[in-house]
Design a protein around this motif. Structure first.
Motif, mmCIF file in Angstrom:
data_model
loop_
_atom_site.group_PDB
_atom_site.id
_atom_site.type_symbol
_atom_site.label_atom_id
_atom_site.label_comp_id
_atom_site.label_asym_id
_atom_site.label_seq_id
_atom_site.Cartn_x
_atom_site.Cartn_y
_atom_site.Cartn_z
ATOM 1 N N GLY A 54 12.226 -21.276 25.647
ATOM 2 C CA GLY A 54 12.144 -20.183 26.799
ATOM 3 C C GLY A 54 13.178 -19.966 27.783
ATOM 4 N N SER A 55 14.491 -20.526 27.126
ATOM 5 C CA SER A 55 15.572 -20.691 28.248
ATOM 6 C C SER A 55 16.658 -19.591 27.847
ATOM 7 N N ILE A 56 17.484 -19.168 28.916
ATOM 8 C CA ILE A 56 18.536 -18.331 28.746
ATOM 9 C C ILE A 56 19.511 -18.948 29.604
ATOM 10 N N ARG A 57 20.667 -19.416 29.268
ATOM 11 C CA ARG A 57 21.649 -20.030 29.802
ATOM 12 C C ARG A 57 23.170 -19.378 29.461
ATOM 13 N N VAL A 58 23.658 -19.312 30.726
ATOM 14 C CA VAL A 58 25.336 -18.695 30.544
ATOM 15 C C VAL A 58 26.127 -19.796 30.905
ATOM 16 N N PHE A 59 27.157 -20.057 29.859
ATOM 17 C CA PHE A 59 28.173 -20.997 30.109
ATOM 18 C C PHE A 59 29.696 -20.499 30.125
ATOM 19 N N SER A 60 30.526 -20.775 31.006
ATOM 20 C CA SER A 60 31.736 -20.368 31.176
ATOM 21 C C SER A 60 32.509 -21.435 30.074
ATOM 22 N N ARG A 61 33.747 -20.637 29.710
ATOM 23 C CA ARG A 61 34.555 -21.391 28.649
ATOM 24 C C ARG A 61 36.075 -21.465 29.141
ATOM 25 N N LYS A 62 36.465 -22.657 29.403
ATOM 26 C CA LYS A 62 38.025 -22.745 29.666
ATOM 27 C C LYS A 62 38.900 -23.527 28.920
ATOM 28 N N VAL A 93 36.291 -26.525 27.749
ATOM 29 C CA VAL A 93 35.175 -27.289 28.852
ATOM 30 C C VAL A 93 34.246 -26.071 28.996
ATOM 31 N N GLU A 94 32.817 -26.367 29.201
ATOM 32 C CA GLU A 94 31.738 -25.422 29.141
ATOM 33 C C GLU A 94 31.323 -25.839 30.434
ATOM 34 N N GLN A 95 30.980 -24.874 31.467
ATOM 35 C CA GLN A 95 30.380 -25.200 32.579
ATOM 36 C C GLN A 95 29.117 -24.303 32.784
ATOM 37 N N GLU A 96 27.837 -24.515 33.024
ATOM 38 C CA GLU A 96 26.751 -23.554 33.210
ATOM 39 C C GLU A 96 26.980 -22.808 34.748
ATOM 40 N N VAL A 97 26.888 -21.143 34.295
ATOM 41 C CA VAL A 97 27.165 -20.396 35.418
ATOM 42 C C VAL A 97 25.908 -19.221 35.546
ATOM 43 N N THR A 98 24.702 -19.766 35.027
ATOM 44 C CA THR A 98 23.766 -18.776 34.878
ATOM 45 C C THR A 98 23.520 -18.194 36.348
ATOM 46 N N PRO A 99 23.463 -16.968 36.520
ATOM 47 C CA PRO A 99 22.757 -16.340 37.590
ATOM 48 C C PRO A 99 21.359 -16.484 37.756
ATOM 49 N N ARG A 100 20.933 -16.205 39.018
ATOM 50 C CA ARG A 100 19.624 -16.577 39.392
ATOM 51 C C ARG A 100 18.751 -15.440 38.923
ATOM 52 N N ASN A 101 19.316 -14.200 38.704
ATOM 53 C CA ASN A 101 18.307 -12.947 38.534
ATOM 54 C C ASN A 101 18.855 -12.665 37.064
ATOM 55 N N PHE A 102 19.355 -13.371 36.307
ATOM 56 C CA PHE A 102 19.628 -12.864 35.012
ATOM 57 C C PHE A 102 18.620 -12.631 34.018
ATOM 58 N N GLY A 103 17.490 -13.338 34.075
ATOM 59 C CA GLY A 103 16.391 -13.288 33.485
ATOM 60 C C GLY A 103 15.985 -11.852 33.259
ATOM 61 N N ARG A 104 16.025 -10.956 34.427
ATOM 62 C CA ARG A 104 15.485 -9.732 34.225
ATOM 63 C C ARG A 104 16.601 -8.763 33.454
ATOM 64 N N ILE A 105 17.759 -8.991 33.480
ATOM 65 C CA ILE A 105 18.938 -8.297 32.482
ATOM 66 C C ILE A 105 19.089 -8.677 31.434
ATOM 67 N N ALA A 106 18.562 -10.070 31.155
ATOM 68 C CA ALA A 106 18.558 -10.527 29.718
ATOM 69 C C ALA A 106 17.280 -9.562 28.967
ATOM 70 N N ALA A 107 16.122 -9.668 29.787
ATOM 71 C CA ALA A 107 15.088 -8.880 28.969
ATOM 72 C C ALA A 107 15.321 -7.295 28.780
ATOM 73 N N GLN A 108 16.124 -6.770 29.694
ATOM 74 C CA GLN A 108 16.412 -5.416 29.443
ATOM 75 C C GLN A 108 17.365 -5.534 28.386
ATOM 76 N N THR A 109 18.434 -6.173 28.108
ATOM 77 C CA THR A 109 19.333 -6.470 27.114
ATOM 78 C C THR A 109 18.886 -6.537 25.732
ATOM 79 N N ALA A 110 17.768 -7.709 25.770
ATOM 80 C CA ALA A 110 17.216 -8.032 24.437
ATOM 81 C C ALA A 110 16.710 -6.777 24.027
ATOM 82 N N LYS A 111 15.621 -6.032 24.613
ATOM 83 C CA LYS A 111 14.947 -4.802 24.172
ATOM 84 C C LYS A 111 15.823 -3.769 23.462
ATOM 85 N N GLN A 112 16.986 -3.557 24.151
ATOM 86 C CA GLN A 112 17.856 -2.682 23.742
ATOM 87 C C GLN A 112 18.493 -2.950 22.337
ATOM 88 N N VAL A 113 18.845 -4.189 22.303
ATOM 89 C CA VAL A 113 19.536 -4.625 21.190
ATOM 90 C C VAL A 113 18.399 -4.801 20.125
#
Length: 379
Positions: A54-62, A93-113
C-alpha cells in the motif's frame, strides 16, 4: 486506495486479459509525468508503486560525476559518498522525494491510466476480431446516416459504408438489417475502423458460398466474377466432379438458390455460366443468355470475334453494351460481336478453321429462367 486498485487490476487481468504487471508499469510511468507536472520538477525520478504494501514512493535519480553541471540531474562523488561510501563514478544515487499530498494525485492518475489501458485493450481485442474477418460477409444493422457514410452496427464496432460502396438506387433506413462485405480494418486513435461494401464482387462470392453447399464444400468453384452492382453481374463456375452440374447447383431447383441472392441484392440480375479453359467455349458461355454461332480467337491480341444470330444481336450486346462488357471482364478477353448477316458479308463466317459447336436450341430449366429475366436486354 491500494487495496481497491489491487482488486481492480486483478479483475482486469482475469476479465480483459491485461497483465497486472503491465498496468503497474504504465501507472508508474504516468505517475512520473504527474509528479513533474504538479510539482514543477525537472529531475529524473522513479516511482515505486507497491500495492501489496500500500505504498507509493518517489525517488530522485542523480548520476555520480566528478564535476556537477546540473544539480537536478547530477551529484558529486564527494556528496554521494556522504550518503553511502560505496558509491563510485557513473553510479546512480536515489533519494526519496515523495510529496506529502502525492497520494491524491497518484489515485487520480492511476484511475486515468487504468481507464485508458482498458479502452486500448478493448479496442485491440475488437481490432483482432475484425481484422481476421477482412474479405468476409457479415450481417449488420443500419444505425445512422450522414451525407457521406451509412454506419452499420456489427456488435461491438460500428462499420462505415461509404457512398462509393453503396449500391446505386438502394435506400437504407435505421434498424434495417443488411449484409455487407468487410473490405478493410484499420487501427486509429479512436479505435478500429471497419470499412464495408455492398458493391464489392466479394460480396457476391460470399453470398453464393453461403447459399450453395457445393461451393462451400469446394465441389464447385467460382472462377471469376464481373459485377456492375445493383444492375447486373456474371459469375463463372467450374465443377471438380464431372457428375456435378456447376450452373445447376448455383441456380437451384426452379431458381431458388440464385433468387435468394437476387433478393438480397434487391433485384440485381445474375448470369451464371460454366467456366472453361478453352476461350472459345468460355466466351460463348459468358455471353449467356445469347446464343452464339461461332467464336474466332486471336491469341496474340487476346481478342475474339463472336458471331450470333441476327435476332440475338441486341441480346448479346445488351443494354448500353452491358452484356458484352461484363462478358469481357469475366473472361479477360476482348469481344467483338457480329451478326450472322454481317459476318457472312465480311467473309468471316462460316470459318473453315472454326471448331466451335453451337449449343443445342433445347434449353434446361435454369436457361428458361435466364432468358425470361434478360429478354428486356433486346430493347
Amino acid at each position: 486506495m491500494s487495496s481497491d486498485l489491487l482488486d481492480a487490476l486483478t479483475a482486469l487481468e482475469e476479465q480483459k486479459g491485461i497483465s497486472r504487471d503491465v498496468l503497474i508499469e504504465a501507472i508508474e510511468a504516468a505517475l512520473v509525468t504527474a509528479y513533474k507536472r504538479n510539482f514543477n520538477q525537472a529531475q529524473n525520478v522513479r516511482v515505486d508503486l507497491n500495492l501489496d504494501k500500500g505504498s507509493i514512493r518517489v525517488f530522485s535519480r542523480k548520476d555520480v560525476v566528478e564535476e556537477v553541471e546540473d544539480d537536478r540531474l547530477q551529484i558529486s562523488l564527494e556528496d554521494a559518498k556522504i550518503i553511502n561510501p560505496a558509491y563510485q563514478l557513473e553510479d546512480i544515487v536515489e533519494q526519496e522525494v515523495t510529496p506529502r499530498n502525492f497520494g491524491r494525485i497518484a489515485a487520480q492518475t492511476a484511475k486515468q491510466v487504468v481507464t485508458q489501458r482498458v479502452r486500448e485493450a478493448e479496442r485491440g481485442l475488437i481490432y483482432e476480431q475484425y481484422v481476421d474477418r477482412e474479405d468476409d460477409i457479415v450481417t449488420g444493422v443500419v444505425e445512422r446516416l450522414d451525407a457521406r457514410n451509412i454506419y452499420v452496427g456489427l456488435g461491438k464496432v460500428e462499420a462505415a459504408l461509404p457512398q462509393n460502396e453503396q449500391i446505386q438506387g438502394e435506400t437504407y433506413h435505421p434498424h434495417d438489417r443488411i449484409k455487407v462485405y468487410i473490405t478493410k480494418v484499420e487501427r486509429t486513435t479512436r479505435g478500429p475502423q471497419v470499412i464495408v461494401s455492398r458493391t464489392h464482387p466479394g460480396l457476391l462470392r460470399r453470398l453464393f458460398e453461403m447459399e450453395v453447399p457445393e461451393i462451400y464444400e469446394g465441389i464447385v468453384e467460382i472462377k471469376s466474377i464481373a459485377r456492375e452492382a445493383g444492375d447486373r453481374s456474371k459469375i463463372s463456375v467450374y465443377a471438380h466432379n464431372d457428375e456435378v452440374d456447376p450452373v445447376g447447383s448455383c441456380v437451384g431447383a426452379k431458381g431458388a438458390r440464385v433468387q435468394t441472392i437476387v433478393n438480397e441484392l434487391n433485384g440485381e440480375k445474375i448470369d451464371i455460366v460454366e467456366w472453361s479453359e478453352d476461350p472459345v467455349v468460355f466466351v460463348a458461355n459468358a455471353l449467356s443468355p445469347s446464343k452464339v454461332l461461332d467464336v474466332q480467337v486471336n491469341e496474340e491480341e487476346k481478342s475474339t470475334t463472336v458471331v450470333v444470330p441476327d435476332y440475338q444481336l441486341s441480346l448479346a450486346i445488351g443494354k448500353r453494351g452491358q452484356n458484352a462488357r461484363l462478358a469481357a471482364k469475366l473472361t479477360g478477353w476482348k469481344i467483338d460481336i457480329k451478326s450472322e448477316t454481317d459476318a457472312r458479308e465480311l467473309g468471316i463466317y462460316p470459318s473453315a478453321t472454326s471448331t466451335f459447336v453451337p449449343a443445342d436450341d433445347e434449353e434446361s430449366d435454369y436457361e428458361d429462367v435466364a432468358v425470361d429475366l434478360y429478354q428486356d436486354d433486346e430493347e
